[in-house]
Design a protein around this motif. Structure first.
Motif, PDB file in Angstrom:
ATOM      1  N   ARG A  88      18.283   8.940 -16.704  1.00 33.60           N
ATOM      2  CA  ARG A  88      19.559   9.650 -16.796  1.00 33.60           C
ATOM      3  C   ARG A  88      20.762   8.732 -16.623  1.00 33.60           C
ATOM      4  O   ARG A  88      21.851   9.038 -17.104  1.00 33.60           O
ATOM      5  CB  ARG A  88      19.608  10.780 -15.761  1.00 33.60           C
TER       6      ARG A  88
ATOM      7  N   LEU B   3      24.244   5.509 -22.489  1.00 34.64           N
ATOM      8  CA  LEU B   3      23.928   6.244 -23.704  1.00 34.64           C
ATOM      9  C   LEU B   3      23.660   5.303 -24.867  1.00 34.64           C
ATOM     10  O   LEU B   3      22.750   5.521 -25.671  1.00 34.64           O
ATOM     11  CB  LEU B   3      25.065   7.216 -24.041  1.00 34.64           C
ATOM     12  N   ARG B   4      24.443   4.250 -24.971  1.00 37.34           N
ATOM     13  CA  ARG B   4      24.257   3.299 -26.066  1.00 37.34           C
ATOM     14  C   ARG B   4      22.853   2.686 -26.034  1.00 37.34           C
ATOM     15  O   ARG B   4      22.260   2.406 -27.075  1.00 37.34           O
ATOM     16  CB  ARG B   4      25.312   2.195 -25.997  1.00 37.34           C
TER      17      ARG B   4
ATOM     18  N   ARG C 258      20.131   4.198 -24.781  1.00 41.01           N
ATOM     19  CA  ARG C 258      19.206   5.238 -25.223  1.00 41.01           C
ATOM     20  C   ARG C 258      19.253   5.366 -26.747  1.00 41.01           C
ATOM     21  O   ARG C 258      18.214   5.549 -27.400  1.00 41.01           O
ATOM     22  CB  ARG C 258      19.537   6.573 -24.549  1.00 41.01           C
ATOM     23  N   GLU C 259      20.457   5.273 -27.322  1.00 42.77           N
ATOM     24  CA  GLU C 259      20.580   5.316 -28.779  1.00 42.77           C
ATOM     25  C   GLU C 259      19.846   4.146 -29.429  1.00 42.77           C
ATOM     26  O   GLU C 259      19.162   4.316 -30.458  1.00 42.77           O
ATOM     27  CB  GLU C 259      22.056   5.297 -29.175  1.00 42.77           C
TER      28      GLU C 259
ATOM     29  N   SER D 232      26.749   9.682 -29.394  1.00 44.07           N
ATOM     30  CA  SER D 232      27.960   9.380 -28.621  1.00 44.07           C
ATOM     31  C   SER D 232      29.091  10.329 -28.977  1.00 44.07           C
ATOM     32  O   SER D 232      29.834  10.786 -28.093  1.00 44.07           O
ATOM     33  CB  SER D 232      28.391   7.930 -28.878  1.00 44.07           C
TER      34      SER D 232
ATOM     35  N   LEU E 142      28.383  13.866 -27.557  1.00 46.15           N
ATOM     36  CA  LEU E 142      28.471  13.960 -26.094  1.00 46.15           C
ATOM     37  C   LEU E 142      29.775  13.417 -25.535  1.00 46.15           C
ATOM     38  O   LEU E 142      29.920  13.268 -24.322  1.00 46.15           O
ATOM     39  CB  LEU E 142      27.289  13.218 -25.461  1.00 46.15           C
TER      40      LEU E 142
ATOM     41  N   THR F 262      17.864  11.682 -25.847  1.00 46.72           N
ATOM     42  CA  THR F 262      19.123  10.953 -25.999  1.00 46.72           C
ATOM     43  C   THR F 262      20.161  11.431 -24.999  1.00 46.72           C
ATOM     44  O   THR F 262      20.968  10.644 -24.495  1.00 46.72           O
ATOM     45  CB  THR F 262      19.678  11.126 -27.431  1.00 46.72           C
ATOM     46  N   ALA F 263      20.139  12.712 -24.672  1.00 45.33           N
ATOM     47  CA  ALA F 263      21.088  13.270 -23.707  1.00 45.33           C
ATOM     48  C   ALA F 263      20.779  12.839 -22.280  1.00 45.33           C
ATOM     49  O   ALA F 263      21.594  13.051 -21.380  1.00 45.33           O
ATOM     50  CB  ALA F 263      21.099  14.794 -23.802  1.00 45.33           C
ATOM     51  N   GLY F 264      19.594  12.253 -22.066  1.00 48.58           N
ATOM     52  CA  GLY F 264      19.234  11.788 -20.726  1.00 48.58           C
ATOM     53  C   GLY F 264      18.168  12.602 -20.048  1.00 48.58           C
ATOM     54  O   GLY F 264      17.811  12.330 -18.894  1.00 48.58           O
TER      55      GLY F 264
END
Length: 453
Positions: free
Chosen positions: A38, A42-43, A45-46, A97, A100, A145-147
């Motif tokens: 979590r 984010l980058r 995870r992408e 990105s 979100l 992707t959202a965690g």
């Protein structure tokens, strides 16, 4: 847990069913993985999603053959399914990105008020056999992707696909426990959903399964998304391109041997073009190659099991007894495997099985209607509301009538299909909630309001 090849009836492989203790350990690992996942940027995870896409494409034949062996999808369709999974990975790698990005709100001078999107935690996914990779990926990719982290309870007929999906995420570099397959019996699902460590659930499957999961989720006050059955209408009006409608309608009904919730199942045709459409439709259907799903030339493979063939044929037989007429097909093929021929029924009586029930196989019901009002009435005469397709040369007319169709997705001059760029889901007994696009990634996040003075 036995995987059976429906084309031959032979056992592909046997897998050990996991116990309640195994599940408890998986939940513990998922929670530990979530605490690290979590807070990953984010980058990052992408970026890992692009690695998943590469893994799928590099080994597409291996994954596709696993699909074909376990549920009978023609290899061309299985390869297309793997490619679509790679596409959804790339879509969220590019757009997560933006989806979100915190959203600002009007506020007094000197105040910053915005909505931020934060993950929920471990999520349970209960998934079906008919698109054994795509159904999982279209939920898991935005959720991850959202965690969030994902626990998969897949259909018991495709355990090899379930394990292959977990391996694909692992090979791409996702941390251990971020995506975990549970090879379990269905009777353990309620206990998992009732566990405080699980924060939400999604199910794609039958109405009874959806009701059971929704009831448990409601008792636990946990969010749920359901994508259930469908009996999608395919409306052909008097000004339609009949040749194109028959060609696309054949694909819409017969792909994946008709085993799709969003397949066109009820063909509602204006009387002025009814006979022409039926003739073209029959010609298109009879040109399809039914055969070995490992053969690249095969259009229609077997149904996923002998039990499904038996159920489908009973629906057809009872509909014929009620007065329907089979213009092509209508009898199981005399060959090894769970093969049912592409079938078209006309003069379909109201209330017979192919009219009132979902038919999960290559069987189309055709109705003749006098005008667009009767067409819409017949299209909406179902307890389902997943998708609908309408064919007309007048795009303005199509857009207008789309608002009258009771469905979560309506396509004008095209078949209904899921696409990573647009939300997907149904109404009525076809379920609730949305997958894909921005809606899909925000179904399982905390839309947190942050007010700063």
């Amino acid at each position: 847990m036995n995987a059976i090849n429906p084309a031959t009836g032979e056992r592909v492989e046997t897998y050990e069913i996991e116990t309640a203790d195994d599940v408890d350990n998986a939940l513990k690992a998922a929670n530990e993985a979530y605490e690290e996942w979590r807070i990953r940027p984010l980058r990052e995870r992408e970026r890992l999603l692009t690695e998943v896409a590469e893994e799928l494409r590099e080994n597409d034949r291996t994954y596709a053959e696993q699909i074909t062996r376990e549920m009978g999808k023609p290899i061309s369709g299985a390869l297309a399914e793997i490619e679509k999974c790679a596409w959804v990975c790339e879509h969220y790698a590019e757009h997560a990105s933006a989806y979100l990005t915190p959203e600002g709100h009007p506020s007094p001078p000197g105040v910053d008020a915005r909505t931020v999107y934060e993950p929920f935690g471990p999520l349970l996914a209960v998934m079906p056999w008919n698109y054994p990779f795509w159904q999982v990926f279209r939920f898991a990719v935005p959720a991850l992707t959202a965690g969030n982290v994902v626990l998969l309870k897949h259909a018991s007929s495709v355990p090899g696909c379930a394990m292959a999906i977990e391996d694909a995420f692992r090979q791409a570099g996702l941390p251990e426990g971020t995506f975990r397959t549970l090879l379990i019996d269905a009777d353990l699902v309620d206990g998992i959903l009732g566990d405080d460590r699980v924060r939400g659930v999604t199910l794609t499957g039958s109405g009874p399964a959806g009701r059971a999961v929704a009831a448990t989720a409601g008792e636990q006050l946990k969010p749920s998304v359901l994508e259930l059955g469908g009996s999608d209408p395919f409306v052909v009006l008097e000004d339609a391109d009949v040749e194109a409608a028959a060609e696309v309608g054949t694909q819409a009904r017969m792909q994946n041997a008709g085993q799709s919730c969003i397949a066109a199942k009820r063909f509602v045709v204006h009387t002025d073009v009814h006979d022409e459409f039926v003739n073209r439709f029959v010609a298109e259907v009879e040109s399809l190659t039914v055969g070995d799903p490992m053969d690249a030339e095969t259009d229609v493979g077997p149904l996923a099991s002998e039990a499904f063939l038996t159920e489908l044929h009973e629906q057809v037989e009872r509909s014929l007894e009620a007065g329907a007429h089979a213009v092509t097909g209508g009898e199981p093929l005399d060959r090894e495997g769970a093969y049912y021929p592409p079938t078209i029924l006309t003069d379909v009586p109201e209330g017979c099985p192919v009219d009132a029930e979902e038919t999960f196989g290559p069987v189309a019901a055709v109705y003749e209607v006098a005008d667009e009002y009767e067409a819409i009435e017949k299209a909406n005469d179902t307890r389902f509301g997943l998708g609908a397709s309408i064919w007309t040369a007048d795009r303005k007319r199509g857009r207008r009538l789309a608002h009258d169709l009771e469905a979560g997705c309506v396509s004008v001059n095209q078949l209904v299909k899921s696409d990573p760029r647009v939300p997907f889901g149904g109404i009525k007994e076809s379920g609730y909630g949305r997958e894909l696009a921005a809606d899909g990634i925000t179904e399982f996040v905390n839309r947190k309001t942050v007010w700063v003075e």
